[in-house]
Design a protein around this motif. Structure first.
Motif, PDB file in Angstrom:
ATOM      1  N   THR A 218      48.932  40.121  45.648  1.00  0.00           N
ATOM      2  CA  THR A 218      48.271  39.387  46.699  1.00  0.00           C
ATOM      3  C   THR A 218      46.456  39.822  46.779  1.00  0.00           C
ATOM      4  OG1 THR A 218      50.174  39.424  48.149  1.00  0.00           O
ATOM      5  CG2 THR A 218      48.250  39.127  49.125  1.00  0.00           C
ATOM      6  N   ALA A 219      46.417  41.096  46.334  1.00  0.00           N
ATOM      7  CA  ALA A 219      45.142  41.612  46.429  1.00  0.00           C
ATOM      8  C   ALA A 219      44.562  41.134  45.193  1.00  0.00           C
ATOM      9  CB  ALA A 219      44.916  43.276  46.323  1.00  0.00           C
ATOM     10  N   LEU A 220      44.998  40.642  44.189  1.00  0.00           N
ATOM     11  CA  LEU A 220      44.354  40.161  42.771  1.00  0.00           C
ATOM     12  C   LEU A 220      44.193  38.747  43.133  1.00  0.00           C
ATOM     13  CD1 LEU A 220      46.733  41.716  39.938  1.00  0.00           C
ATOM     14  CD2 LEU A 220      44.475  42.353  40.763  1.00  0.00           C
ATOM     15  N   ASP A 221      44.970  38.158  43.978  1.00  0.00           N
ATOM     16  CA  ASP A 221      44.993  36.640  44.075  1.00  0.00           C
ATOM     17  C   ASP A 221      43.633  36.432  45.040  1.00  0.00           C
ATOM     18  OD1 ASP A 221      45.616  33.894  44.601  1.00  0.00           O
ATOM     19  OD2 ASP A 221      45.677  34.355  46.811  1.00  0.00           O
ATOM     20  N   VAL A 222      43.405  37.233  45.924  1.00  0.00           N
ATOM     21  CA  VAL A 222      42.172  37.274  46.863  1.00  0.00           C
ATOM     22  C   VAL A 222      40.920  37.405  46.002  1.00  0.00           C
ATOM     23  CG1 VAL A 222      40.742  38.332  48.619  1.00  0.00           C
ATOM     24  CG2 VAL A 222      43.212  37.951  48.818  1.00  0.00           C
ATOM     25  N   GLY A 275      63.477  32.795  38.438  1.00  0.00           N
ATOM     26  CA  GLY A 275      63.820  31.617  39.246  1.00  0.00           C
ATOM     27  C   GLY A 275      62.663  30.609  39.665  1.00  0.00           C
ATOM     28  N   ILE A 276      62.014  31.113  40.534  1.00  0.00           N
ATOM     29  CA  ILE A 276      60.776  30.117  41.044  1.00  0.00           C
ATOM     30  C   ILE A 276      59.272  30.932  40.870  1.00  0.00           C
ATOM     31  CG2 ILE A 276      59.769  28.649  42.667  1.00  0.00           C
ATOM     32  CD1 ILE A 276      62.363  28.375  44.076  1.00  0.00           C
ATOM     33  N   ASP A 287      56.077  33.267  49.485  1.00  0.00           N
ATOM     34  CA  ASP A 287      56.758  34.448  50.049  1.00  0.00           C
ATOM     35  C   ASP A 287      56.754  35.277  48.613  1.00  0.00           C
ATOM     36  OD1 ASP A 287      56.926  33.808  52.499  1.00  0.00           O
ATOM     37  OD2 ASP A 287      58.803  32.747  52.184  1.00  0.00           O
ATOM     38  N   ASP A 288      57.330  36.549  49.036  1.00  0.00           N
ATOM     39  CA  ASP A 288      57.681  37.516  47.849  1.00  0.00           C
ATOM     40  C   ASP A 288      58.791  37.181  47.000  1.00  0.00           C
ATOM     41  OD1 ASP A 288      57.699  39.642  46.265  1.00  0.00           O
ATOM     42  OD2 ASP A 288      57.910  41.280  47.883  1.00  0.00           O
ATOM     43  N   ASN A 289      58.556  36.953  45.769  1.00  0.00           N
ATOM     44  CA  ASN A 289      59.695  36.684  44.911  1.00  0.00           C
ATOM     45  C   ASN A 289      59.708  37.618  43.565  1.00  0.00           C
ATOM     46  OD1 ASN A 289      61.670  34.915  43.743  1.00  0.00           O
ATOM     47  ND2 ASN A 289      60.128  33.490  42.755  1.00  0.00           N
TER      48      ASN A 289
END
Length: 380
Positions: A218-222, A275-276, A287-289
């Motif tokens: 999530t931090a990398l995405d930001v 999976g996804i 969500d977390d996957n």
């Protein structure tokens, strides 16, 4: 990525012979025109001598091109004297002067074209060199081991016609275990290198602070959302291998639009599917996957970018058969079940690199990054 060994003397000799042959092509063209002119008396073809400097302009610098231009004019003068083209039968001095003027003008244009090509190639080489140095500076060497894990990494640039890409990888020791990332920035050139640098910098900082791999992702995405343009994104896999004894390692993986890593176990390779997949970094939503796998002694993992999975055979157009080739390179088990592998993880990665280059005839269309991890059968 290491290339197959070749004797330096043989390689240098072959390259020198090729260079001399290429430089001699304009001279061969000049000799061919002279031969055609001397072989007949019905028509005049000495104007074709201008092909010599024009051919030289495609690969040689201005000095050599100018030399062939002068030789072309001198050849025209000598052929004109031989065929009496300066006399009235050949149109007179004026007609011959026009012919030689055309050859000279073609030589001047060839020198100008050669000068332009040389400047353009120098500029492109400088840009590529800057991008390659920048890329090498952000891809720090991967240590040979982390705790009880063994590590190996390789990076291969594509063919000279392809631009520098944004493949990235990193391995860090953290309080939660060994964390690693492998990713691929959409696009090429310095822009992709800049994005890769920002993502790796964020990973190196946050990997020792984020409690879970998904929090790290999530931090990398930001960070990617800040640095990427509207059409840019980064595919990535973030992995955590928990600290433990040699027979007790838990792998946690979260995938953001990246090709699935491969697990090699008992001589067989299979992808670690999530999976996804989550969307790439910069576009992350959902969500977390995460996926969890308990590693066994002797397991080997391969993380890679799509430069290898999308590598094609130049003749048939077939994709590189990744699974069977990874099994052949990574699953060379010793007959003794407790002895491990017949060759090291470094050798396995090098073997896979050679297989890719052999499949593509050394004409990769995209950069390739490989990051391999091994849980040895016995502690290092």
């Amino acid at each position: 990525m290491r290339r197959p060994h070749r004797a330096p003397d043989q390689a240098g000799s072959a390259a020198g012979q090729v260079r001399w042959f290429i430089r001699a092509l304009p001279l061969l063209m000049l000799l061919l025109v002279s031969g055609l002119t001397l072989a007949n008396r019905e028509w005049t073809v000495l104007e074709l001598a201008v092909l010599s400097p024009m051919l030289a302009a495609t690969f040689a610098g201005p000095p050599l091109t100018a030399l062939y231009g002068v030789l072309a004019v001198l050849d025209g003068v000598l052929l004109g004297l031989h065929d009496d083209l300066f006399g009235q039968a050949g149109g007179g001095p004026t007609a011959q002067a026009v012919r030689l003027g055309g050859v000279a003008l073609g030589g001047v244009l060839a020198v100008l074209a050669s000068r332009y090509n040389t400047r353009r190639e120098t500029k492109l080489q400088n840009v590529s060199r800057v991008a390659e140095v920048a890329q090498q500076s952000i891809l720090t060497p991967v240590p040979p081991s982390s705790g009880t894990l063994r590590l190996a990494a390789r990076y291969a640039s594509a063919t000279a016609e392809a631009r520098i890409g944004g493949d990235l990888y990193e391995v860090l020791d953290t309080p939660w275990g060994t964390r690693l990332i492998i990713g691929d920035v959409r696009g090429k050139g310095l822009g992709a290198v800049r994005i890769a640098s920002r993502v790796l910098g964020c990973f190196r900082l946050v990997a020792r602070q984020a409690y879970t791999p998904f929090a790290l992702l999530t931090a990398l995405d930001v960070e990617a959302a800040v640095v990427c343009g509207l059409d840019d994104f980064v595919t990535a896999v973030v992995v955590q291998i928990d600290n433990g004894q040699v027979d007790d390692h838990r792998l946690t993986l979260v995938n953001a639009g990246h090709p699935d890593p491969l697990l090699v176990r008992d001589g067989h390779a299979h992808p670690l599917n999530v999976g996804i997949r989550l969307p790439p970094l910069g576009l992350l939503a959902g969500d977390d996957n995460t996926v969890g796998v308990t590693l066994q002694p002797g397991d080997r993992l391969l993380f890679y970018t799509d430069g290898i999975s999308e590598a094609r055979h130049p003749d048939t157009g077939q994709f590189f058969p990744l699974l069977p080739q990874v099994e052949a390179a990574f699953a060379d088990l010793s007959p003794d079940p407790g002895a491990g592998y017949d060759h090291s993880l470094d050798d396995a990665v090098d073997d896979l690199a050679r297989r890719v280059r052999a499949w593509t005839h050394a004409t990769l269309s995209d950069d390739v990054a490989l990051l391999a991890v091994e849980l040895p059968r016995t502690p290092p």
